[in-house]
Design an enzyme around this catalytic site. Sequence first.
Site, PDB file in Angstrom:
ATOM      1  CG  ASP A  33      -2.098   0.934   1.093  1.00  0.00           C
ATOM      2  OD1 ASP A  33      -1.885   2.105   0.722  1.00  0.00           O
ATOM      3  OD2 ASP A  33      -3.226   0.499   1.350  1.00  0.00           O
ATOM      4  CB  SER A  74      -6.601   2.346   0.053  1.00  0.00           C
ATOM      5  OG  SER A  74      -5.298   2.835   0.221  1.00  0.00           O
ATOM      6  CB  THR A 127      -6.083  -2.786   0.732  1.00  0.00           C
ATOM      7  OG1 THR A 127      -5.639  -1.457   0.460  1.00  0.00           O
ATOM      8  CG2 THR A 127      -5.562  -3.719  -0.350  1.00  0.00           C
ATOM      9  CG  HIS A 289      -2.533   4.667  -3.418  1.00  0.00           C
ATOM     10  ND1 HIS A 289      -1.647   5.109  -2.456  1.00  0.00           N
ATOM     11  CD2 HIS A 289      -3.548   4.075  -2.736  1.00  0.00           C
ATOM     12  CE1 HIS A 289      -2.100   4.805  -1.262  1.00  0.00           C
ATOM     13  NE2 HIS A 289      -3.253   4.161  -1.395  1.00  0.00           N
TER      14      HIS A 289
END
Length: 352
Positions: A33, A74, A127, A289
């Site tokens: 992440d 996310s 996530t 990202h």
Amino acid sequence: MSKKTILLFTVLLLVLSVTAAPKPKNVVFLIGDGMGIAQVYAGMVANGNTLTLEQFKHVGFSKTYSYDNFTTDSAAGGTALSSGIKTRNGMIGMNPDSTKVETILEQADRNGLATGIVVSCAVTHATPASYIAHQINRGMEEEIAADFLKTDVDVFIGGGRKYFEKRKDGRNLIDELKAKDYQIANNMDEVKKVKSGKLAGLVTDGHPAAMPDRGDMLPDATSTALNILKSNKKGFFLMIEGSQIDWGNHSNDVEFSNREMIDFDKTISKVLEFAKKDGKTLIIITADHETGGLTMPSGSLEKGEVKAKYTTGGHSGIVVPVFAFGPGAEEFTGFMENSSFKEKIAKLLKLK
């Protein structure tokens, strides 16, 4: 031998080479992440100029923009990776019109594969939620926790126990999980004792601690999940997230990021060791990202240090790296949309 015969023979060899291409039985999808290429390299420098990631020879880039924003969050990023659709920031497992969409984990489960989720945050966070839940907003963590009862995921390990047992609606999802034959583990010592069956490892009330305080939680949880899931004869799908790389970069703290990046790489090492022995496991590594807009104008390989400069305390819209290893790894090179992963994985696993 005539030219026509040579041509036919060449075509036959090409056909045979295509049909003989190995397909994976298992897929392990790892998400760092907030992990951009700068975070990877900063972690590499801090780790003596080396990471397990260097063993991954199939490399590409993922475009991360969401349905409604150049810079994804996310929730939308995770949903694109899991479900193959770009949605609005903040939405979990839904298309932009708020319709539920099937995730790759749910599709794998529907096809009889074992499934798992291992994260270094609460399992209800954006996530992991994107692989198993369907909610209009990522902040609906009690509702996300309840969604874990709707999909027969075999193993999930992370934090967030309070969303299962200290709920506003009075439900005790721990008891409901037990009724569905889950073994409940409240800490990593209990997690590591489980060798088979269904496991709900809710090892902290909220989020697990940052590195180094949580120790080897993520690599150890990964090893446990792999050992359980590998018993399924049809194969398995496992999602693993190095969750707190993101948090270090939100704080513009490159040392925090590096500790999390090295922990994530240690987890990758566990998966790679398994895949090399197994020979039937595809590993895919990417990010939802990049966070922080990190750059490094200077540093020292000898000291293992970088001089970090951040351009934002939030996410950036730049592409993120993709690494792959194992049968089917060639499908994950070059530039790709973050919404392309589900279809590729489903095709490789021959999911209907």
